[in-house]
Write an enzyme that holds these catalytic residues in place. Structure first.
Site: not given
Length: 550
Positions: A305, A316, A330
């Site tokens: 999460s 990224d 998740k």
């Protein structure tokens, strides 16, 4: 509707409208009323509510025994939410209070985050610094007995009644663990569960600092800023951020953490729901107190999460390297709704996506135990994964980082360097679970504590580097184990000897310096950490692509 029609008739007749006009208006009212009722009711929601009311009413009236309608209603709500996804859950009033305590207050118990999935009580993650973590209870463990009574089929609401209790009281649990042929027995002494979320922060050497974050609660961002600011004053230039066994928490705290690491104007995470009001974008503000610090993030299969939001944004934007094992996967956002009786429920209202557009959520089906366990049973191979070739045969969708590297969505965050954690054998697991190390450390400190404190003063780094566990100390550990009924296994002992030494030393260190002392010692034998600390040149090379985008 009938009172409205009667009122209309009375008004109209007084106004002396024609019978035809009145008839047309009545018909119009009936049609409009039916249309409005259908519009309001949506997907026949009132029909379904009436169905439930009828069943509940008839059950209360006709069942062979007296029934608890509140309990039946709560069971129905659990069943309804359980039919949606693995993370939408009902929370009773008593559980709601405990949820608030865990993230904002204080509580006493065994120190695990748990979930009841398909009648099985699962450990989601042990809380670092709590008694369960100290004994070696792991994420993914199944608690099958509590105080010799089966816990199979236990209700979520009943778990705290069994596991929580005053500090100093005992609870015995039997655990089934993947790869272990026998149940593991733990006698846990309940304790006050630590509320801090940055459980350890210190300098490993003159340049490299280490910060461990166990979950994302209301104070996490502030704790993180305080910890790194302090380390910068001590010379920090390179940071290892440890998010292993961090099960997540508040999304805004994850954003605020990343906000301290990225330049202004970078998307950190965004959410998309069926309803537009649940769509949100989180863009870095330019605070970036630590944008000049080189970064490596440690993750494992229990990182979930909010942890994945941090790791995904760092990966990224090529802000640093991710090292360890693929995270849990998740990517669903829950919103908590409070109910009038003090209970509430968490409903999945959106999915979250990393800056490149990756959905992190793994596929899930009806078997929630299988879904939970899959994350801990992956067959990953160690090695460099900068180009993410480890996932090249995957059907998962492809995305690109800021520097043009391919990454994959739909299955957690796969590290840039995959390093699998070493698994301990049954004997060394038993030494922790039966509190052998703790027993030995207490005994050792009684006779040698003053000498150790005098020799090392407040210097936990010196202790970690210089203190040696002797053969006599190991023999004493084995002896204590025998008194606790732990059968000696030579092969397992020899295989895990360096870990047995490390746990012995770390438990002594914990009794003097707390989590910092223990972590310093254990990191010396931590293969994931040792790989991470060697990768800063590569992390700095990767992060140059972000510098060029400023």
């Amino acid at each position: 509707m009938e009172p409205i029609i009667r009122t209309l008739l009375g008004i109209l007749m007084r106004k002396r409208f024609s019978i035809v006009s009145v008839g047309l208006l009545v018909v119009f009212s009936l049609v409009a009323g039916a249309w409005l009722n259908q519009l309001i009711s949506g997907d026949n929601i009132y029909d379904q509510l009436n169905k439930f009311k009828d069943v509940l009413s008839m059950t209360q009236k006709s069942y062979v025994e007296d029934v608890d309608t509140q309990k039946l209603t709560e069971s129905a709500i659990r069943g309804m939410l359980g039919d949606l996804d693995p993370h939408s859950v009902y929370i009773t009033a008593s559980e709601m209070q405990r949820v608030k305590e865990e993230f904002q207050g204080s509580f006493e118990g065994i120190g695990v985050e748990y979930a009841v999935l398909n009648d099985t009580l699962m450990v989601v993650t042990p809380i670092v610094g709590g008694p369960s973590e100290a004994l070696g209870i792991e994420a993914g463990d199944k608690i099958v007995k509590i105080n010799d009574t089966s816990s199979v089929g236990i209700l979520q609401a009943d778990v705290p009644k069994k596991l929580r209790g005053p500090k100093g009281t005992h609870v015995k649990v039997s655990i089934a663990r993947a790869g272990m042929t026998k149940l593991l027995e733990f006698d846990i002494v309940r304790d006050k569960i630590p509320l801090y979320t940055v459980d350890a922060s210190f300098m490993m050497n003159d340049e490299v600092g280490y910060v461990s974050v166990t979950r994302f609660a209301a104070t996490t961002h502030a704790e993180f800023v305080d910890a790194v600011t302090k380390l910068k004053k001590e010379g920090l230039k390179r940071l290892i951020l440890d998010l292993r066994i961090n099960g997540g928490g508040y999304l805004d705290q994850a954003f605020k953490m990343v906000d301290e690491l990225l330049p202004k104007g970078k998307k950190v995470v965004y959410t998309k729901g069926r309803r537009p009001e649940f769509n949100e974008e989180y863009i870095s503000s330019g605070s970036a107190k630590f944008a000049d610090v080189s970064l490596v993030v440690l993750v494992n299969n229990a990182s979930a999460s909010a942890s994945e939001i941090v790791a995904g944004a760092i990966q990224d934007w090529d802000r640093g390297l991710i090292v360890g094992e693929t995270t849990f996967g998740k990517g669903l956002v829950q919103r908590q709704f409070d109910l009038a009786d003090g209970s509430g429920f968490r409903l999945t209202t959106a999915r979250y996506y990393t800056p490149s557009g990756r959905l992190i959520q793994r596929p899930y089906g009806e078997d929630k135990v299988k879904y939970q366990r899959e994350a801990f049973e992956r067959n990953e191979e160690d090695g460099e994964n900068i180009s993410h070739s480890a996932e090249k045969d995957s059907a998962r969708p492809k995305f690109k980082t800021a520097g043009g590297r391919v990454v994959y969505g739909g299955g957690g965050i796969t590290p840039d360097y995959i390093v699998k954690a070493e698994r301990l054998g049954e004997y060394s697991v038993a030494l922790r679970s039966r509190q052998v190390y703790l027993g030995y450390a207490n005994k050792y400190m009684d006779s040698h504590g003053a000498d150790v404190k005098k020799a090392y003063s407040a210097d936990s780094r010196k202790f970690a580097k210089e203190f040696e566990v002797t053969v006599d100390m190991l023999e004493s550990v084995v002896g204590i184990a025998k008194t606790k009924g732990v059968e000696f296994k030579q092969e397992s002992y020899e295989k895990d000897l360096r870990y047995i030494k490390a746990f012995t030393k770390a438990t002594i260190a914990r009794s003097i310096w707390g989590n910092v002392g223990s972590a310093r010692v254990m990191l010396q034998e931590d293969n994931q950490f040792k790989k991470a600390i060697s990768l800063f040149p590569e992390a700095e090379k990767i992060s140059k692509s972000l510098t060029s985008l400023k």
